[in-house]
Design a protein around this motif. Structure first.
Motif, PDB file in Angstrom:
ATOM      1  N   ILE A 706       0.791  -1.315   0.116  1.00 25.67           N
ATOM      2  CA  ILE A 706      -0.023   0.226  -0.172  1.00 25.67           C
ATOM      3  C   ILE A 706       0.867   1.115  -0.204  1.00 25.67           C
ATOM      4  O   ILE A 706       0.588   2.203  -0.656  1.00 25.67           O
ATOM      5  N   SER A 707       2.033   1.325   0.800  1.00 27.84           N
ATOM      6  CA  SER A 707       3.104   2.384   0.996  1.00 27.84           C
ATOM      7  C   SER A 707       3.545   2.602  -0.470  1.00 27.84           C
ATOM      8  O   SER A 707       3.801   3.571  -0.936  1.00 27.84           O
ATOM      9  N   VAL A 709       1.925   2.001  -3.254  1.00 23.28           N
ATOM     10  CA  VAL A 709       0.999   2.741  -4.181  1.00 23.28           C
ATOM     11  C   VAL A 709       0.975   4.186  -3.892  1.00 23.28           C
ATOM     12  O   VAL A 709       0.938   5.090  -4.575  1.00 23.28           O
ATOM     13  N   LEU A 710       1.003   4.640  -2.626  1.00 21.80           N
ATOM     14  CA  LEU A 710       1.045   6.000  -2.146  1.00 21.80           C
ATOM     15  C   LEU A 710       2.244   6.584  -2.626  1.00 21.80           C
ATOM     16  O   LEU A 710       2.365   7.819  -3.053  1.00 21.80           O
ATOM     17  N   SER A 711       3.480   6.066  -2.554  1.00 23.85           N
ATOM     18  CA  SER A 711       4.620   6.558  -3.172  1.00 23.85           C
ATOM     19  C   SER A 711       4.659   6.829  -4.558  1.00 23.85           C
ATOM     20  O   SER A 711       4.919   7.812  -5.096  1.00 23.85           O
ATOM     21  N   PHE A 713       1.944   7.375  -6.101  1.00 23.63           N
ATOM     22  CA  PHE A 713       1.052   8.671  -6.137  1.00 23.63           C
ATOM     23  C   PHE A 713       1.690  10.065  -6.055  1.00 23.63           C
ATOM     24  O   PHE A 713       1.377  10.940  -6.860  1.00 23.63           O
ATOM     25  N   TYR A 714       2.575  10.106  -5.117  1.00 22.91           N
ATOM     26  CA  TYR A 714       3.470  11.196  -4.997  1.00 22.91           C
ATOM     27  C   TYR A 714       4.323  11.393  -6.325  1.00 22.91           C
ATOM     28  O   TYR A 714       4.742  12.561  -6.776  1.00 22.91           O
ATOM     29  N   SER A 739       6.246  13.491   1.087  1.00 24.83           N
ATOM     30  CA  SER A 739       6.285  11.941   0.916  1.00 24.83           C
ATOM     31  C   SER A 739       6.716  11.031   1.837  1.00 24.83           C
ATOM     32  O   SER A 739       6.187  10.108   2.146  1.00 24.83           O
ATOM     33  N   SER A 742       5.019  11.255   5.202  1.00 25.14           N
ATOM     34  CA  SER A 742       3.377  10.637   5.086  1.00 25.14           C
ATOM     35  C   SER A 742       3.549   9.226   5.297  1.00 25.14           C
ATOM     36  O   SER A 742       2.926   8.574   5.891  1.00 25.14           O
ATOM     37  N   ILE A 743       4.607   8.709   4.480  1.00 22.78           N
ATOM     38  CA  ILE A 743       4.834   7.302   4.430  1.00 22.78           C
ATOM     39  C   ILE A 743       5.398   6.797   5.772  1.00 22.78           C
ATOM     40  O   ILE A 743       5.041   5.528   6.035  1.00 22.78           O
ATOM     41  N   PHE A 746       2.243   6.620   7.743  1.00 19.53           N
ATOM     42  CA  PHE A 746       1.389   5.783   7.673  1.00 19.53           C
ATOM     43  C   PHE A 746       1.727   4.167   7.977  1.00 19.53           C
ATOM     44  O   PHE A 746       0.924   3.674   8.751  1.00 19.53           O
ATOM     45  N   THR A 747       2.954   3.933   7.671  1.00 21.00           N
ATOM     46  CA  THR A 747       3.562   2.546   7.990  1.00 21.00           C
ATOM     47  C   THR A 747       3.710   2.533   9.509  1.00 21.00           C
ATOM     48  O   THR A 747       3.251   1.125   9.942  1.00 21.00           O
TER      49      THR A 747
END
Length: 759
Positions: A706-707, A709-711, A713-714, A739, A742-743, A746-747
Motif C-alpha cells: 500500500i505504501s 502505491v502511495l509513493s 501517487f506522489y 512524501s 507521510s509514508i 502511515f507505516t
C-alpha cells in the motif's frame, strides 16, 4: 551465605529482594581447567601479567539483588579490583589482580554464592566485538546538514528581499554547498557504492535510482549556484539522505543480548580430563583431543568426542543432539557420541575420532551452515528496483525528446527534474519503517527475529515443520499411568517420602502426583545415580527406578518413559509417564493447518504417536527416530519440490534443519541460554501464538505494498511538475519531505494497528 555477607558488610542484600537467587550447587573440580595458564589466557580479554579482565556469562542473574552482589565481589575476594554487570546480556566483567586471585578462584567463588558462570568452547579465543557505529555517524552528519541547509534556504522559499539577505545570498548558497559535501560523499556513500556494484553485476537494485537522484540533485544544484541560476535543491538532497538513513537505522535495530549464530561450540566444554599411559590425569583443551586418547567424563559432563566406553556405567542423555528424550544405557565396548551428557557417575572412554571428525562436528561442517540465505532471497523492494529504474529513465528520455522539438532551452531542466522528483525515496522508506516497527512489536511480544528480511520470508511460508521433544512437548510429564498391583496407603506414604528427597525430573513428577499422601520420616534413604531410589521405614522398604535396579522386575516397555516399583523385594508394578504438551498446541495446529501444510519430525520414539494424532489435524505426517541429518534432508526435499519451509525446533538436533529451512525458529524456555543458529528465537510461553506472528508478517507486507502505491501517487504528482518544466526548488522542498514523512507516519500507524492483534 549469611555468614559470608555478614562478615563482609553485605547484609543489605536481604533487603533488596526476598528469596532472591538460587541454591548454590557447586561440584568440586569443575573449574580445575581454569588453572591451566594456556586455557585461562584464551578466555581473558586482557592480561598484562599483573591485572586480568574476564567477561563471564551468568545465566542465573535475574534481579536487582543479583546485580548488587555481583558488583560487590571485591568485598568477597580481595584480589578482585572491580566488577561490572551487563544485565540484559547476563554478563559480569571482572577486573582482578592476577597475583592475589586466579580465574579459577573467581569461578569457584561465583559458583559457591549461586552465580555459577557458563564457560563453553565458544568462549575460547573470543574477542569482544566492537559495535559498528558508522550508520549512527552518517545519520548524525545528514541530520546536522539537513537542519542547517533548511535554515539557510528559508529566504529563498519566501523570496525575501531584505538588504543583508541579498548581500549574503551567494555566501548562504555556498554554505549550503559545503554542508552537502559530507552528505553526498560520506552519509550517502553506501547508496552510491551499492548502485555501482549492482550495475557492475548487471543488476538494477532500488539503490540505482536513489543514487541517480542523489547525483543529479547535487550536480544540478552545484551548477545552479555556480552560474547564479538559482539556489539549487540542497535541502531536498540532504532531506532525502537523512530519511533514507533513518529508515535503515530503524530497520537494523535488533537484539544485542541474543545470539542467532550459535553452533556446537556454545555447548561444548573448554577442556576435558585426559588419562595418560601411566594413569595420571591431566587437563587438556578440547581441541587437542585426538584419536586414541583416554578421557575421564564425570557425572553431568558433556562428551566432547566420539568414543568407546572403557569403564564405568554410562547413562547418556542425547536429547540435545538427537531429540530422544529417554537416557540411553551404554555398556562396556559400545559406541558413545559427542554431545551426549553423562548422567551416572564417572566413566572412561577411548576416543575413536578427533574432535573435528566426530559425528556432531561433521554435522556442523555441512555446507548448509556456510550458506547465506539472504544472498538467494530478493526482497520486494529489490524486485521492483529494475522496473522502477527503467520506467524513470524512459520517462526522462521521452520528456527530453518532446522538449527537444518543442523548446530545446528547457531540456536540461526537464530531464534533471524528472530524475530528481522520481527518486524512489518514499518507496525505499516503506519497507524499512514497516519492518523495523514490526520487529519492535514482535520483540515486545517475545518473538525475536534476526533481521527485517525474516519478516518478508515469513509472509511467504506455505509449510511448517515442528520438532516434537522440547518444541511441541516440554521436557516435563503431565499424564502418569500406573500398571500393577494396587498400593496400600502405607506403601503410598513410603513412596512419597522416598521421592521427596530426589530432584530427578521423573521423581518430581511422581511426587506431585501423590499430593494427598502423608509423609513419614525415613529410617534410611539412598539415591543410586542414574538407577533409582531406595527408602525404608521400620520393616518396610521400597525401590523405585529402572528395571535393572528394582527387585524381580520382568516388565519391558522399550518405547515409553517408565519408573518401576518394588516393596520389600517384591515387584509391584510400574508408572508410565507421558510427555507434557504445550498449552494451545491443538489450537495452533488447527489454525496453521487451514493456511499451510504442517508436519512433525522427531528424534524420539513412536510412543507418543497416538497422543499426537489427537492433537494434530487429520492425516498430519509424523516421522519418528529422525537423526539430525534426516531432518535436514527432509526439509531440503520439501524445498526442492517448491515449498517455502519454516522449521521450528529447540536444540542441536534441529540445527541442520533450522539452517536449511527458509525460516528457522528456535523455541526457548530461556532466551539467554543455548539456542542453535536460527532466524528467530521464540519464547516458549508464546508458542501458541506462532500463527499470529505469521499473519502479522503477511499484514506487514500488505502495508508495504500500500505504501508503494502511495509513493507512486506522489511520484506522479511530482512528475507532472517535472515534465511540464514547472519544478521549482520550493515545490521539491515541500513534496519530497512530505512524501517521506507521510509514508513513515502511515507505516508506523498501520503496523501499530496490526500489532494490537498480536498477544
Amino acid at each position: 551465605m549469611y555468614e559470608i555477607f555478614d562478615s563482609n558488610d553485605l547484609r543489605y542484600y536481604y533487603d533488596l529482594q526476598s528469596a532472591a537467587g538460587i541454591t548454590p550447587n557447586y561440584t568440586p573440580g569443575k573449574f580445575d581447567f581454569l588453572g591451566e595458564p594456556e586455557i585461562a589466557e584464551q578466555l581473558l580479554e586482557f592480561n598484562d601479567g599483573r591485572h586480568g579482565i574476564i567477561n563471564l556469562y551468568i545465566p542465573t542473574m535475574h534481579c536487582s539483588s543479583c546485580i548488587w552482589v555481583l558488583e560487590n565481589l571485591q568485598k568477597l575476594a580481595p584480589g578482585i579490583v572491580q566488577s561490572q554487570v551487563d544485565f540484559p546480556k547476563k554478563t559480569v566483567r571482572i577486573t582482578f589482580n592476577t597475583d592475589e586471585v586466579s580465574l579459577k578462584d573467581i569461578a569457584i567463588l561465583l559458583a559457591r554464592i549461586g552465580y555459577e558462570p557458563t564457560i563453553s568452547l565458544a568462549d575460547s579465543g573470543r574477542k569482544e566485538k566492537t559495535e559498528d557505529k558508522k550508520l549512527i555517524y552518517q545519520l548524525g552528519v545528514a541530520g546536522f546538514a539537513f537542519g542547517n541547509i533548511m535554515f539557510l534556504s528559508f529566504p529563498e522559499y519566501f523570496e525575501v528581499e531584505e538588504f543583508w539577505l541579498e548581500q549574503y545570498k551567494v555566501l548562504f548558497r555556498w554554505l549550503m554547498f559545503a554542508f552537502s559535501l559530507p552528505v553526498v560523499f560520506y552519509a550517502g556513500q553506501d547508496y552510491l557504492i551499492s548502485a555501482y556494484k549492482g550495475l557492475r553485476s548487471k543488476f538494477m537494485n532500488i539503490d540505482v535510482p536513489i543514487a541517480l537522484g542523489i547525483l543529479v540533485l547535487f550536480i544540478r544544484s552545484t551548477l545552479e549556484i555556480t552560474f547564479d541560476w538559482g539556489s539549487g535543491f540542497f535541502d531536498s538532497l540532504s532531506g532525502l539522505v537523512f530519511f533514507l538513513l533513518l529508515g535503515k537505522y530503524f530497520q537494523k535495530r535488533t537484539y544485542s543480548f541474543l545470539s542467532f549464530e550459535r553452533d556446537y561450540k556454545s555447548y561444548f566444554p573448554v577442556a576435558v580430563t585426559r588419562i595418560d599411559q601411566q594413569g595420571r590425569e591431566e587437563i587438556v583443551q578440547v581441541n587437542r583431543v585426538i584419536k586414541g586418547d583416554r578421557l575421564l567424563i564425570r557425572h553431568g559432563e558433556i562428551i566432547p568426542v566420539d568414543g568407546v566406553l572403557e569403564t564405568g556405567d554410562a547413562e547418556i542423555d542425547y536429547s540435545f543432539v538427537t531429540g530422544e528424550a529417554r537416557p540411553v544405557n551404554i555398556t562396556k565396548g559400545e559406541k558413545l557420541f559427542a554431545g551426549g551428557k553423562q548422567l551416572r557417575g564417572p566413566i572412561e572412554l577411548l576416543a575413536t575420532e578427533n574432535v573435528s571428525q566426530s559425528y556432531l562436528t561433521r554435522l556442523w561442517s555441512h555446507s548448509v551452515f556456510g550458506e547465506k540465505s539472504e544472498s538467494k532471497f530478493k526482497t520486494l523492494t529489490d524486485r521492483i528496483g529494475k522496473s522502477f529504474t527503467l520506467a524513470v529513465l524512459t520517462i526522462a528520455l521521452v520528456s527530453g525528446l518532446y522538449w527537444a522539438f518543442t523548446d530545446p532551452a528547457v531540456i536540461w531542466n526537464v530531464v534533471t527534474a524528472v530524475l530528481i522528483i522520481a527518486c524512489p525515496c518514499a518507496i525505499a522508506l516503506a519497507a524499512p519503517f514497516t519492518m523495523g516497527n514490526m520487529l519492535r512489536i514482535f520483540g515486545k511480544r517475545k518473538f525475536y527475529l534476526k533481521d527485517a528480511v525474516v519478516i518478508e520470508k515469513l509472509a511467504t511460508i506455505d509449510t511448517v515443520i515442528f520438532d516434537k521433544t522440547g518444541t511441541l512437548s516440554t521436557r516435563r510429564y503431565d499424564q502418569i499411568e500406573y500398571e500393577g498391583n494396587e498400593l496400600s496407603p502405607r506403601e503410598k506414604s513410603l513412596l512419597k517420602s522416598t521421592l521427596r528427597a530426589s530432584n530427578h525430573p521423573l521423581s518430581r513428577s511422581l511426587y506431585n502426583m501423590l499430593k494427598e499422601q502423608d509423609i513419614t520420616v525415613l529410617d534410611s534413604y539412598e539415591e543410586h545415580m542414574g538407577q533409582g531410589l531406595y527408602g525404608s521405614k521400620g520393616d518396610a522398604s521400597i525401590k523405585i527406578g529402572s528395571s535393572e535396579f528394582v527387585d524381580n522386575c520382568t516388565s519391558a516397555t522399550p518405547d515409553k518413559s517408565v519408573v518401576h516399583l518394588s516393596t520389600n523385594e517384591q515387584y509391584r508394578g510400574h508408572f508410565i509417564l507421558h510427555s507434557q504438551y504445550r498449552d494451545g498446541v491443538s489450537q495452533l495446529m488447527s489454525e496453521l493447518g487451514e493456511q499451510m501444510e504442517i508436519g512433525v519430525l522427531s528424534g524420539d520414539h513412536e510412543g507418543e504417536r497416538n497422543r499426537l494424532e489427537a492433537l494434530l489435524p487429520n492425516l498430519t505426517p509424523m516421522y519418528f527416530n529422525q537423526s539430525p541429518e534426516d531432518k535436514l534432508f527432509f526439509v531440503r526435499s520439501l524445498q526442492d519440490s517448491g515449498k517455502k519451509v519454516m522449521m521450528v525446533g529447540d536444540g542441536l538436533n534441529d540445527a541442520g534443519a533450522l539452517a536449511q529451512s527458509d525460516v528457522g525458529i528456535a523455541l526457548s524456555e530461556d532466551i539467554n541460554v543455548f539456542s542453535p543458529a536460527c532466524d528467530g528465537i521464540l519464547d516458549a510461553s508464546k508458542f501458541k501464538f506462532l500463527g499470529t506472528y505469521v499473519d502479522a508478517s503477511k499484514q506487514a507486507m500488505r502495508i508495504v505494498k500500500i505504501s508503494f502505491v502511495l509513493s507512486l501517487f506522489y511520484n506522479l504528482i511530482g512528475l507532472y511538475f517535472a515534465v511540464t518544466g514547472q519544478l521549482m526548488p520550493v515545490v521539491a522542498a515541500i513534496l519530497m519531505p512530505l512524501s517521506s514523512i507521510s509514508i513513515v507516519a502511515f507505516t508506523t500507524l498501520a503496523t501499530n494497528w496490526a500489532g494490537r492483534k498480536i498477544k
